[in-house]
Motif scaffolding. Structure first.
Motif, mmCIF file in Angstrom:
data_model
loop_
_atom_site.group_PDB
_atom_site.id
_atom_site.type_symbol
_atom_site.label_atom_id
_atom_site.label_comp_id
_atom_site.label_asym_id
_atom_site.label_seq_id
_atom_site.Cartn_x
_atom_site.Cartn_y
_atom_site.Cartn_z
ATOM 1 N N SER A 118 68.087 48.046 28.922
ATOM 2 C CA SER A 118 67.317 49.096 28.254
ATOM 3 C C SER A 118 66.073 48.479 27.631
ATOM 4 N N GLU A 119 65.129 49.339 27.227
ATOM 5 C CA GLU A 119 63.890 48.856 26.619
ATOM 6 C C GLU A 119 64.182 48.039 25.364
ATOM 7 N N GLY A 120 63.447 46.957 25.201
ATOM 8 C CA GLY A 120 63.609 46.134 24.002
ATOM 9 C C GLY A 120 63.371 44.672 24.305
ATOM 10 N N THR A 121 63.626 43.849 23.309
ATOM 11 C CA THR A 121 63.432 42.409 23.435
ATOM 12 C C THR A 121 64.678 41.683 22.961
ATOM 13 N N THR A 122 65.087 40.672 23.684
ATOM 14 C CA THR A 122 66.211 39.840 23.276
ATOM 15 C C THR A 122 65.902 38.393 23.606
ATOM 16 N N VAL A 123 66.823 37.516 23.250
ATOM 17 C CA VAL A 123 66.665 36.082 23.503
ATOM 18 C C VAL A 123 67.842 35.608 24.350
ATOM 19 N N ILE A 124 67.499 34.839 25.389
ATOM 20 C CA ILE A 124 68.519 34.234 26.234
ATOM 21 C C ILE A 124 68.623 32.756 25.855
ATOM 22 N N ASN A 125 69.841 32.324 25.528
ATOM 23 C CA ASN A 125 70.078 30.924 25.190
ATOM 24 C C ASN A 125 70.722 30.212 26.371
ATOM 25 N N VAL A 126 70.286 28.980 26.613
ATOM 26 C CA VAL A 126 70.910 28.166 27.649
ATOM 27 C C VAL A 126 71.392 26.863 27.002
ATOM 28 N N TYR A 127 72.621 26.471 27.347
ATOM 29 C CA TYR A 127 73.213 25.236 26.817
ATOM 30 C C TYR A 127 73.505 24.321 28.005
ATOM 31 N N ILE A 128 72.905 23.141 27.991
ATOM 32 C CA ILE A 128 73.026 22.190 29.098
ATOM 33 C C ILE A 128 73.742 20.949 28.585
ATOM 34 N N SER A 129 74.744 20.486 29.328
ATOM 35 C CA SER A 129 75.460 19.283 28.898
ATOM 36 C C SER A 129 75.826 18.427 30.097
ATOM 37 N N CYS A 130 75.922 17.147 29.823
ATOM 38 C CA CYS A 130 76.382 16.182 30.825
ATOM 39 C C CYS A 130 77.105 15.070 30.071
ATOM 40 N N GLY A 131 78.426 15.069 30.200
ATOM 41 C CA GLY A 131 79.182 14.102 29.426
ATOM 42 C C GLY A 131 79.019 14.381 27.951
ATOM 43 N N LYS A 132 78.634 13.369 27.194
ATOM 44 C CA LYS A 132 78.428 13.523 25.754
ATOM 45 C C LYS A 132 77.027 14.027 25.430
ATOM 46 N N GLU A 133 76.167 14.042 26.453
ATOM 47 C CA GLU A 133 74.794 14.502 26.243
ATOM 48 C C GLU A 133 74.739 16.028 26.320
ATOM 49 N N SER A 134 73.976 16.650 25.423
ATOM 50 C CA SER A 134 73.801 18.098 25.466
ATOM 51 C C SER A 134 72.440 18.469 24.882
ATOM 52 N N ILE A 135 71.940 19.623 25.322
ATOM 53 C CA ILE A 135 70.654 20.126 24.834
ATOM 54 C C ILE A 135 70.660 21.636 25.026
ATOM 55 N N ASP A 136 69.895 22.346 24.222
ATOM 56 C CA ASP A 136 69.841 23.796 24.381
ATOM 57 C C ASP A 136 68.412 24.281 24.207
ATOM 58 N N ALA A 137 68.154 25.486 24.701
ATOM 59 C CA ALA A 137 66.826 26.097 24.595
ATOM 60 C C ALA A 137 66.992 27.606 24.610
ATOM 61 N N ARG A 138 65.942 28.305 24.221
ATOM 62 C CA ARG A 138 65.993 29.767 24.188
ATOM 63 C C ARG A 138 64.677 30.316 24.710
ATOM 64 N N VAL A 139 64.753 31.480 25.349
ATOM 65 C CA VAL A 139 63.560 32.116 25.890
ATOM 66 C C VAL A 139 63.677 33.628 25.671
ATOM 67 N N ALA A 140 62.539 34.259 25.395
ATOM 68 C CA ALA A 140 62.532 35.698 25.130
ATOM 69 C C ALA A 140 62.493 36.484 26.436
ATOM 70 N N VAL A 141 63.189 37.600 26.433
ATOM 71 C CA VAL A 141 63.179 38.530 27.564
ATOM 72 C C VAL A 141 62.818 39.909 27.026
ATOM 73 N N GLU A 142 61.772 40.505 27.586
ATOM 74 C CA GLU A 142 61.364 41.854 27.195
ATOM 75 C C GLU A 142 61.648 42.799 28.350
ATOM 76 N N ALA A 143 62.412 43.826 28.090
ATOM 77 C CA ALA A 143 62.776 44.810 29.115
ATOM 78 C C ALA A 143 61.970 46.080 28.904
ATOM 79 N N GLY A 144 61.480 46.664 30.007
ATOM 80 C CA GLY A 144 60.673 47.873 29.882
ATOM 81 C C GLY A 144 60.741 48.744 31.122
ATOM 82 N N ILE A 145 60.210 49.964 30.992
ATOM 83 C CA ILE A 145 60.159 50.917 32.104
ATOM 84 C C ILE A 145 58.807 50.750 32.801
ATOM 85 N N PRO A 146 58.796 50.415 34.090
ATOM 86 C CA PRO A 146 57.534 50.117 34.776
ATOM 87 C C PRO A 146 56.745 51.359 35.183
#
Length: 354
Positions: A118-146
């Motif tokens: 639906s219309e609006g804005t949210t944030v998608i989080n991604v969590y990446i790990s390998c063994g004991k190593e890990s990192i995360d990031a977030r990106v905005a997603v805006e949904a709309g009617i074209p």
């Protein structure tokens, strides 16, 4: 016998530990992660799969772990795929988890495919790990009617100096991003402002290209309108060039005050031409036969008259310095104008508003 079993068990545990350490050892050091886009614009009901790149080190060597279209790879500094046993083993231990902060706007599956709900804005989080190593990031997603369609007039005929507002119909009516851009293909013929107001400059034809700036559509919607500009017409009166200049001065000032331009009316121009001749006989807002000026045309709502001014700029300045005349010129309820000019030993001017 018991000692033998204990030794075998211990040996198996040590072997398992070695295998585990080999698999989970931090061969890959994760440094920083960035997405392909700062913000993803997604049409409601459609999907997008964000891609990202992780700046990392593989056994001390700089590499990039990339994720695109559901595929994960390790690239070297030159962008070439690192194809070694070590890199393959490392990839097998990389795990990625996706989470949407507002699933009412957009949801995301295990492969990172985002679907706009639906219309609006949210944030998608991604969590990446390998063994004991890990990192995360977030990106905005805006949904709309074209925007799916743009419609406007096919042809527009104008007179030099005239201004007209282009009407653009956007489908659907509730499209999220309704910003449109107007561009004239030949500004010597006609110019257009950001709101779609076209002003005819000189005789000829040109196209106005209208483009949707919609961020939610994969296809850029474009429509064009043909502008046909005819020579300025002033009814049967003379002084067409001066009347053209006068119309330009009026609409420039109205625009500066946030008012819509006055459109040239041929019927009012004919009436104003008659009035410019009549005021050479009786300089009054009543016609020489005593009848009302409103008898000339049913659309007349106001009149300005003047005498003695030899140029468009001179009569315009005089009218604008007169509160009553200025009120007519700047009246926001007036939408059309016709003007006439006559010379009978002196200069006579008439404006009719509707």
């Amino acid at each position: 016998m018991k000692n033998t079993i204990k030794k075998i068990t211990l040996l198996l545990c040590i072997t398992a530990l070695i295998v585990c350490l080999a698999a989970c050892s931090p061969l890959l050091t994760l440094v920083d992660v960035s997405f392909d886009e700062e913000i993803y614009h997604v049409a409601v009901g459609t999907t997008v799969q964000p891609g990202f790149s992780v700046e990392a080190q593989l056994s001390g060597e700089p590499v990039y772990v990339t994720y695109k279209n559901g595929s994960i790879q390790i690239l070297d500094a030159d962008g070439e795929i690192v194809a070694t046993k070590k890199s393959k083993r490392t990839l097998e231990n990389v795990s990625i988890e996706w989470i949407s902060e507002d699933s009412s706007v957009a949801v995301v599956d295990g492969d990172g495919t985002v679907k706009a709900v639906s219309e609006g804005t949210t944030v998608i989080n991604v969590y990446i790990s390998c063994g004991k190593e890990s990192i995360d990031a977030r990106v905005a997603v805006e949904a709309g009617i074209p925007v799916t369609q743009l419609e406007t007039d096919e042809d527009v005929t104008m007179y030099v100096g005239e201004a007209k507002q282009l009407i653009v119909v956007i489908t659907p009516e509730d499209a999220t991003d309704q910003i449109i851009e107007f561009v004239s293909q030949d500004e010597m013929i006609a110019v257009v402002d950001d709101m779609g107001m076209v002003t005819a400059q000189s005789e000829g034809e040109t196209e106005i290209i209208i483009t949707s700036c919609d961020r939610f559509s994969d296809t850029q919607m474009t429509v064009s309108v043909l502008i046909k500009v005819q020579p300025f017409s002033s009814g049967s009166g003379s002084g067409a060039a001066m009347l053209q200049e006068l119309l330009g001065l009026i609409n420039t000032e109205r625009a500066a005050q946030g008012l819509s331009p006055l459109k040239w009316s041929e019927s009012l121009a004919k009436a104003a031409s008659i009035r410019s001749q009549e005021i050479t006989e009786v300089f009054d807002h009543v016609r020489p036969d005593g009848s009302s000026i409103f008898s000339l045309d049913s659309s007349i709502r106001g009149e300005n008259i003047a005498l003695g001014y030899s140029s468009a700029h001179a009569v315009y300045t005089a009218w604008m310095n007169s509160p009553g005349h200025r009120a007519n010129i700047m009246n926001p309820s007036y939408t059309i104008i016709g003007m006439g000019y006559a010379y009978g030993g002196r200069h006579y001017w008439c404006q009719l508003f509707g």
